[in-house]
Design an enzyme around this catalytic site. Structure first.
Site, PDB file in Angstrom:
ATOM      1  N   ASP A   5       2.700   7.301  -7.982  1.00 30.68           N
ATOM      2  CA  ASP A   5       3.865   6.775  -7.266  1.00 30.68           C
ATOM      3  C   ASP A   5       5.006   6.419  -8.202  1.00 30.68           C
ATOM      4  O   ASP A   5       6.128   6.180  -7.739  1.00 30.68           O
ATOM      5  CB  ASP A   5       3.459   5.551  -6.439  1.00 30.68           C
ATOM      6  N   HIS A  48      -3.318   1.199 -12.178  1.00 26.47           N
ATOM      7  CA  HIS A  48      -3.979   1.557 -10.922  1.00 26.47           C
ATOM      8  C   HIS A  48      -5.317   0.849 -10.873  1.00 26.47           C
ATOM      9  O   HIS A  48      -6.005   0.711 -11.891  1.00 26.47           O
ATOM     10  CB  HIS A  48      -4.188   3.079 -10.831  1.00 26.47           C
ATOM     11  N   HIS A 104       0.828  -1.212   0.000  1.00 30.58           N
ATOM     12  CA  HIS A 104       0.000   0.000   0.000  1.00 30.58           C
ATOM     13  C   HIS A 104       0.860   1.259   0.000  1.00 30.58           C
ATOM     14  O   HIS A 104       0.775   2.071  -0.916  1.00 30.58           O
ATOM     15  CB  HIS A 104      -0.924  -0.018   1.218  1.00 30.58           C
TER      16      HIS A 104
END
Length: 289
Positions: free
Chosen positions: A226, A168, A121
């Protein structure tokens, strides 16, 4: 806290606002204490109330308290973009589940932080950084493609078969956070003289998405924020030990909002229902085991 267990909305709002303001200080001071335990010199800077969260974060982290306007603005945007992306992410859902039990704010936030600590996560940007460090030839697109193919075949890097930062679960077509962030990444790379490394990221993004779309039979694939956030933090001189705590500094705003929403409109204890999918097996008595 004189009223730690009061879950009335007015008190919870006060607690959340205090946590949002205290979290950056806690993150920096904890890191400075850890550095001291490793034999480094200890320096503690007091935050200034007239500065933004991002400005104070950089000021408290650095021995000389210095930072540029672009550094502070880039970190500020990163914090905003990471503040929340819906209630379906693991740590925010954890917050809803724990809040539904009627527990206090600090327990609910601690549970969210425990979830965020999990590498699946909160550790994606660190994985991207490590993956990039493993690339041998930055400029040769053929070598990059071969390396990414080996990753997908579970024959390179951590052998997970994952190209970290691409794709994602929610943002299937595009991650709007990444599109906003991209301009700041480019400006910061130019200021820091890191255009060559930025070109590597661009190559991995382009080639990796092509390979993934071919394998998954998709016509479009998003780049996760990210993918670039770790590179930005590294350019800002942030230590990797602060990447996930910084995520919590940003996400505390989202967790707070979701906690208040759950207290306002929830009312039921969230609990899962499990259903066994195994075939029925006859009971074996103890003397036959």
């Amino acid at each position: 806290d004189d009223k730690p267990n009061d879950i009335g909305l007015e008190n919870v709002l006060r607690q959340c606002l205090q946590l949002m303001s205290n979290m950056p200080v806690l993150a920096i001071y904890a890191y400075q204490a850890w550095r001291f335990s490793q034999g480094e010199s200890l320096f503690i800077h007091v935050p200034k109330p007239e500065l933004s969260t991002a400005e104070n974060f950089l000021r408290m982290l650095r021995e000389d308290c210095g930072y540029t306007d672009l550094e502070a603005r880039t970190l500020d945007v990163a914090l905003i973009l990471h503040a929340d992306n819906g209630g379906g992410n693991n740590s925010t859902f954890t917050n809803h589940v724990v809040t539904s039990s009627g527990t206090d704010t600090y327990s609910a936030i601690a549970a969210s932080m425990a979830s965020l600590k999990g590498p699946r996560h909160g550790g994606a940007n660190s994985k991207v950084m490590a993956m990039m460090d493993d690339v041998k030839d930055w400029n040769d697109e053929g070598c990059v493609a071969d390396y990414l193919t080996r990753i997908l075949n579970k024959d390179a890097f951590d052998r997970s078969g994952l190209i970290y930062g691409l794709g994602h679960a929610v943002y299937t077509k595009t991650d709007p956070r990444c599109e906003v962030f991209r301009a700041y990444v480019n400006h910061l790379a130019a200021e820091k003289g890191r255009e060559d490394e930025l070109a590597l990221y661009a190559n991995v993004e382009k080639i990796g998405k092509q390979l993934l779309m071919e394998r998954q039979h998709k016509s479009v694939l998003s780049t996760n924020i990210d993918f670039y956030s770790g590179f930005v933090y590294e350019m800002l001189g942030l230590p990797k030990e602060l990447y996930t705590p910084l995520f919590a500094v940003a996400r505390i705003a989202g967790w707070s909002a979701h906690r208040m929403e759950e207290l306002s409109v929830g009312g039921k204890l969230i609990r899962p229902r499990y259903e066994c999918v195994e075939e029925h097996r006859p009971y074996t008595s103890m003397d036959r085991r």
